[in-house]
Design a protein around this motif. Structure first.
Motif, mmCIF file in Angstrom:
data_model
loop_
_atom_site.group_PDB
_atom_site.id
_atom_site.type_symbol
_atom_site.label_atom_id
_atom_site.label_comp_id
_atom_site.label_asym_id
_atom_site.label_seq_id
_atom_site.Cartn_x
_atom_site.Cartn_y
_atom_site.Cartn_z
ATOM 1 N N TYR A 27 -29.453 9.760 112.474
ATOM 2 C CA TYR A 27 -29.035 10.028 110.654
ATOM 3 C C TYR A 27 -28.071 10.849 110.665
ATOM 4 N N SER A 28 -27.470 10.523 109.741
ATOM 5 C CA SER A 28 -25.823 10.768 109.310
ATOM 6 C C SER A 28 -26.234 10.817 108.394
ATOM 7 N N LYS A 29 -25.515 11.604 106.545
ATOM 8 C CA LYS A 29 -24.372 11.582 105.569
ATOM 9 C C LYS A 29 -23.482 11.831 105.831
ATOM 10 N N VAL A 30 -22.548 10.656 105.271
ATOM 11 C CA VAL A 30 -21.263 11.217 105.398
ATOM 12 C C VAL A 30 -20.943 11.217 104.456
ATOM 13 N N GLY A 31 -20.290 12.807 103.392
ATOM 14 C CA GLY A 31 -20.015 12.144 102.507
ATOM 15 C C GLY A 31 -18.415 11.926 101.399
ATOM 16 N N PRO A 32 -17.713 11.626 100.464
ATOM 17 C CA PRO A 32 -16.820 11.433 101.091
ATOM 18 C C PRO A 32 -15.575 12.446 101.291
ATOM 19 N N ASN A 33 -14.695 12.188 101.784
ATOM 20 C CA ASN A 33 -13.784 12.282 102.486
ATOM 21 C C ASN A 33 -14.193 13.622 103.762
ATOM 22 N N ASP A 34 -14.997 13.099 104.681
ATOM 23 C CA ASP A 34 -15.762 13.553 104.957
ATOM 24 C C ASP A 34 -15.356 13.479 106.880
ATOM 25 N N ASN A 35 -14.719 14.733 107.781
ATOM 26 C CA ASN A 35 -15.144 14.176 109.119
ATOM 27 C C ASN A 35 -15.832 13.003 109.686
ATOM 28 N N TYR A 36 -15.276 12.460 110.362
ATOM 29 C CA TYR A 36 -16.956 11.156 110.744
ATOM 30 C C TYR A 36 -15.906 10.393 111.986
ATOM 31 N N PRO A 37 -17.305 10.956 113.279
ATOM 32 C CA PRO A 37 -18.450 11.770 112.842
ATOM 33 C C PRO A 37 -18.802 13.385 112.212
ATOM 34 N N ASN A 38 -19.398 13.598 111.785
ATOM 35 C CA ASN A 38 -19.824 14.525 112.022
ATOM 36 C C ASN A 38 -20.724 15.433 112.238
ATOM 37 N N GLN A 39 -21.353 15.122 113.284
ATOM 38 C CA GLN A 39 -22.498 15.494 114.359
ATOM 39 C C GLN A 39 -21.452 15.370 115.875
ATOM 40 N N GLU A 40 -21.658 16.534 116.683
ATOM 41 C CA GLU A 40 -21.085 16.820 118.159
ATOM 42 C C GLU A 40 -22.099 15.993 118.995
ATOM 43 N N HIS A 41 -21.856 14.289 119.657
ATOM 44 C CA HIS A 41 -22.638 13.940 120.459
ATOM 45 C C HIS A 41 -21.931 13.795 121.928
ATOM 46 N N PRO A 42 -22.756 13.531 122.239
ATOM 47 C CA PRO A 42 -22.478 13.266 123.676
ATOM 48 C C PRO A 42 -20.757 13.113 123.931
ATOM 49 N N GLN A 43 -20.183 13.319 125.437
ATOM 50 C CA GLN A 43 -18.584 12.237 125.373
ATOM 51 C C GLN A 43 -18.640 11.098 125.345
ATOM 52 N N SER A 44 -19.722 10.841 126.180
ATOM 53 C CA SER A 44 -20.061 8.778 126.111
ATOM 54 C C SER A 44 -20.147 8.301 125.127
ATOM 55 N N HIS A 45 -20.602 8.920 123.727
ATOM 56 C CA HIS A 45 -20.697 8.894 122.422
ATOM 57 C C HIS A 45 -19.859 9.341 121.105
ATOM 58 N N HIS A 46 -18.857 10.119 122.042
ATOM 59 C CA HIS A 46 -17.394 9.781 120.901
ATOM 60 C C HIS A 46 -16.783 8.652 120.542
ATOM 61 N N LEU A 47 -17.104 8.653 119.141
ATOM 62 C CA LEU A 47 -16.184 7.294 118.462
ATOM 63 C C LEU A 47 -15.249 7.849 117.389
ATOM 64 N N THR A 48 -13.924 7.312 117.543
ATOM 65 C CA THR A 48 -12.330 6.985 116.237
ATOM 66 C C THR A 48 -12.490 5.713 116.498
ATOM 67 N N TRP A 49 -12.339 5.865 115.394
ATOM 68 C CA TRP A 49 -11.574 4.284 114.788
ATOM 69 C C TRP A 49 -10.287 3.715 115.581
ATOM 70 N N ASN A 50 -9.311 4.876 116.326
ATOM 71 C CA ASN A 50 -8.114 3.976 116.832
ATOM 72 C C ASN A 50 -8.517 4.014 118.462
ATOM 73 N N ARG A 51 -9.491 4.815 118.924
ATOM 74 C CA ARG A 51 -9.608 4.420 120.045
ATOM 75 C C ARG A 51 -10.923 3.671 120.899
ATOM 76 N N GLY A 52 -12.283 3.676 119.457
ATOM 77 C CA GLY A 52 -12.896 2.959 120.001
ATOM 78 C C GLY A 52 -13.450 3.356 120.910
#
Length: 300
Positions: A27-52
């Motif tokens: 469960y993750s609550k992401v506020g306005p202008n927060d970095n996303y994702p705002n939790q430290e996930h394993p490398q296998s789950h790392h997500l950015t919009w540019n890379r997917g």
């Protein structure tokens, strides 16, 4: 208030033989202008919009507040809003993110297994049409919260229990896909939205007249329609949610009575204990002792 939470789970040969196992609950609550994702996930789950990214399991992501965007190798970017679920499929590149100005609240879990592979091969769900609109579905919030409760407790047999909840959620999604044309009447939709909003903020004080304005409805009409559909007044519905949550905390956590009272939004432990006894027939401490066999208690 529900806190950000994530847990990645190991599974054994028993869970594999069971045919369905859960790999993560978040469960993750992401506020306005927060970095996303705002939790430290394993490398296998790392997500950015540019890379997917591409994952190895199935996932169901439920957005309960805010909005954002989702896209994949087989779909164009599409808006997702509160009440939407979207499915992630193994081996399918995807990306998603919340709206910068609004943020969102996301609930998701990963799952897999022999039974799931067979189910998905039947075409009930599609990577080409992954977004499913559940609307303001309070039952979905309850199931996701129960997933977290069971994982946090980690009692004997909990992997099979959370696997059962995953199947309930899949059943709800399948039913929505098959019967999406059978929408509720306009008043029914508004009451569904009200139940969703109450469920989402059940631990807080709520001004029901203000809630009616937000729907929008006149308060008298709202109260009458709410009771006709649910069998309870809005305030009684809200109170019962809080007391049912208290029962869950008493049986599934080590929180003392003061803490349970605080977690369910009561102003005082004495008021909480009085209402709890009136509703269940037992004081909170006695209820815990009879349902769990535990006598440990440091609260009132």
């Amino acid at each position: 208030m529900l806190q950000n939470y994530f847990k990645y789970l190991n599974f054994t040969s028993f869970e594999e033989r069971w045919g369905i196992y859960i790999t993560s609950v978040v469960y993750s609550k992401v506020g306005p202008n927060d970095n996303y994702p705002n939790q430290e996930h394993p490398q296998s789950h790392h997500l950015t919009w540019n890379r997917g990214r591409t994952l190895n399991d199935y996932y169901i992501v439920f957005i309960s507040k805010g909005k954002g965007i989702y896209g994949s190798a087989v779909t164009e970017p599409k808006e997702v809003v509160a009440g939407n679920c979207f499915l992630l499929f193994p081996g399918v590149w995807h990306r998603y993110k919340p709206d910068v100005k609004l943020g969102w609240e996301e609930h998701w879990f990963g799952f897999n297994g022999r039974f799931i592979e067979d189910l998905m091969s039947q075409g009930f769900f599609s990577a080409e049409e992954p977004i499913i609109d559940l609307g303001f579905n309070s039952e979905m919030l309850i199931l996701y919260k129960k997933l977290i409760d069971l994982v946090q407790l980690s009692s004997v047999g909990y992997p099979q229990q959370i696997a059962g909840i995953a199947m309930q959620i899949l059943g709800m999604l399948s039913n929505q896909l098959r019967h999406s044309e059978l929408t509720l009447d306009p008043i029914g939709k508004l009451i569904s939205k009200a139940r969703f909003l109450i469920q989402e903020s059940f631990e807080n004080s709520l001004d029901m007249e203000q809630l009616a304005k937000e729907l929008p409805m006149g308060y008298s009409s709202f109260r009458k329609a709410f009771k006709k559909i649910t069998g309870q007044s809005p305030n009684q519905y809200h109170l019962n949610l809080r007391l049912e949550r208290a029962k869950t905390l008493l049986t599934m956590t080590a929180l003392n009575i003061n803490e349970v009272s605080d977690h369910t939004g009561f102003d005082s432990v004495s008021y909480f204990s009085k209402l709890f006894k009136k509703k269940s027939g037992l004081p909170p401490r006695t209820y815990r002792q009879l349902t769990t066999g535990s006598d440990a208690e440091s609260g009132a």
